[in-house]
Design a protein around this motif. Sequence first.
Motif, PDB file in Angstrom:
ATOM      1  N   TYR A 121       0.858  -1.192   0.000  1.00 36.27           N
ATOM      2  CA  TYR A 121       0.000   0.000   0.000  1.00 36.27           C
ATOM      3  C   TYR A 121       0.889   1.234   0.000  1.00 36.27           C
ATOM      4  CZ  TYR A 121      -4.014  -2.879   1.347  1.00 36.27           C
ATOM      5  OH  TYR A 121      -5.007  -3.810   1.381  1.00 36.27           O
ATOM      6  N   GLU A 123       1.154   4.931   1.073  1.00 37.68           N
ATOM      7  CA  GLU A 123       0.541   5.933   1.933  1.00 37.68           C
ATOM      8  C   GLU A 123       0.839   7.274   1.285  1.00 37.68           C
ATOM      9  OE1 GLU A 123      -0.853   4.529   5.060  1.00 37.68           O
ATOM     10  OE2 GLU A 123      -0.599   2.977   3.589  1.00 37.68           O
ATOM     11  N   SER A 182      -5.756   8.547   5.115  1.00 35.91           N
ATOM     12  CA  SER A 182      -7.162   8.249   4.874  1.00 35.91           C
ATOM     13  C   SER A 182      -7.835   7.770   6.158  1.00 35.91           C
ATOM     14  CB  SER A 182      -7.287   7.167   3.811  1.00 35.91           C
ATOM     15  OG  SER A 182      -8.577   6.634   3.792  1.00 35.91           O
ATOM     16  N   SER A 185      -8.094   4.018   6.267  1.00 32.24           N
ATOM     17  CA  SER A 185      -6.944   3.116   6.362  1.00 32.24           C
ATOM     18  C   SER A 185      -7.100   2.099   7.497  1.00 32.24           C
ATOM     19  CB  SER A 185      -5.649   3.919   6.535  1.00 32.24           C
ATOM     20  OG  SER A 185      -5.364   4.661   5.368  1.00 32.24           O
ATOM     21  N   THR A 214      -1.572   6.174  13.552  1.00 35.55           N
ATOM     22  CA  THR A 214      -1.869   5.276  12.441  1.00 35.55           C
ATOM     23  C   THR A 214      -0.629   4.475  12.070  1.00 35.55           C
ATOM     24  OG1 THR A 214      -3.537   6.784  11.566  1.00 35.55           O
ATOM     25  CG2 THR A 214      -2.673   5.133  10.046  1.00 35.55           C
ATOM     26  N   ASP A 335      -5.634   3.457  -1.086  1.00 40.08           N
ATOM     27  CA  ASP A 335      -6.685   3.461  -0.071  1.00 40.08           C
ATOM     28  C   ASP A 335      -6.943   4.849   0.483  1.00 40.08           C
ATOM     29  OD1 ASP A 335      -4.568   4.002   1.562  1.00 40.08           O
ATOM     30  OD2 ASP A 335      -5.049   2.494   3.040  1.00 40.08           O
ATOM     31  N   VAL A 341     -10.778   1.867  -0.640  1.00 41.12           N
ATOM     32  CA  VAL A 341     -10.765   0.855   0.415  1.00 41.12           C
ATOM     33  C   VAL A 341     -11.914  -0.125   0.211  1.00 41.12           C
ATOM     34  CG1 VAL A 341     -10.980   0.447   2.893  1.00 41.12           C
ATOM     35  CG2 VAL A 341      -9.630   2.384   2.063  1.00 41.12           C
ATOM     36  N   SER A 421      -3.728   3.698   0.714  1.00 41.57           N
ATOM     37  CA  SER A 421      -3.107   2.380   0.779  1.00 41.57           C
ATOM     38  C   SER A 421      -3.469   1.491  -0.387  1.00 41.57           C
ATOM     39  CB  SER A 421      -3.467   1.695   2.084  1.00 41.57           C
ATOM     40  OG  SER A 421      -3.082   2.457   3.165  1.00 41.57           O
ATOM     41  N   ALA A 431      -0.408   3.025   1.871  1.00 37.59           N
ATOM     42  CA  ALA A 431      -1.641   3.710   2.241  1.00 37.59           C
ATOM     43  C   ALA A 431      -1.624   5.010   2.991  1.00 37.59           C
ATOM     44  CB  ALA A 431      -2.505   2.759   3.021  1.00 37.59           C
TER      45      ALA A 431
END
Length: 433
Positions: A121, A123, A182, A185, A214, A335, A341, A421, A431
């Motif tokens: 993923y 980010e 996000s 995520s 996160t 994502d 997602v 992601s 992600a």
Amino acid sequence: MVKIILTFTALSMALSMVMGHGVHGLEKRATATCSTVYKPVAAGAYPALDCTPFVQDPQVQTWLKLVDFTKTPVYPPSKDGVCPTDLTTIPKDQCWWTCQKCEAPGDITSCPKTGTWGLTYDEILWTLVICTHASRKNSARVHFGPPKFATNNPQVLSTTKQYALSHSSLLDACLPCLDGPSPDSPRLYDNLLAHKQKATLFIVGSRAISFPATLKRAYADGHQIAIHTWSHPSMTSLTNQQIVAELKWTEKAIFDTIGVTPLYWRPPYGDVDNRVRNIATQLGYKTSIWTQDFDTDDWNIPGGTATAQSVVATFQSWLAKIPTMSTGFIVLEHDLFPQEVDVSVNGILPIAYATKNLVMQPIAQCLSDGKPYKEGAGTFQLLPSNNGTTSNSTTGPTVISGSGDKSSNAAVSISVSSGASVLMAVAVMTALC
């Protein structure tokens, strides 16, 4: 002060449809808020978020000593990573992935074993800047991506006004909006955790310090954490010194947050050439991209030019190719938006989980690398070679039984937007926006 509250998905869809942006437009940061006046970074602080760091900073000057630039190939920086009209003007030995489809010997674009999906993923960062001007009381200028994407398009402005719940006609101001990880995520992480699935997450430095919880959660879950630059620029457009600053500030942000130093990195948009590779290699990083043409196109769902059905169909077409491939693959997926997602957790992943003999692994796992960090394994656990993070060996609508035919050498990787992601048969997903 100007306060602008936007409905993220609705506005992003309108902007994407009106302006017709590809991946470069959707994921590119806005540069309007980046100062051109150098100010030293205070002790314990970081550069301006989502802006290429100044190379004059003493910390960057220290990092520059780690690179012998006399060994770095000399190629002029690109113009925002855009290919020239005449591709024959690019030196063959530049090996520019974006424009020449060139893969260097050290590039990671697939997993060695057939039937293996390197799950990744990206980010990525997405920044929208709304500028209101005193001279235009009821209008706003929208900066979407780099300056060339700035617009006075009436339809865009109308959409902006529709979602701007308050504004001031007295002050000129530019607000960067929606540039964080996000909110969806964690929903993706929950899905992966429920299936005991690990992935490689390419982290944007600005997101690491903006949303440390996160990142800490992803690391605690055992995902492989990797570098995706500080501000998500086209790396071939930067100077040698800026390349170092983008990579090392991200490394520092990640280390300060989770205590480990990633050894893997991914160039935004896959924009890398031998100049950028050389610098990254001298800094100790492994360049990880994705399999050529294995782009799910999921980033076009919010703009309406792709659908969840078309993305899933694309993924299924790749699964059909697996028996003819001599390697695994890495896929590009995102994502950042809820729709991205959704298509992952409700479309792609369920199919992947149910596909017999499809092995999904982080990049380090598929390469049998038990030490993806300078400090060693961290929370990453290297499983036995015949045990993928997820090996779907019982039931499923798709059976992978390839002959190992060497006529195909593809790999798949999925990237997630900065704050975003992604997924892949070796799929690489990233992600954090």
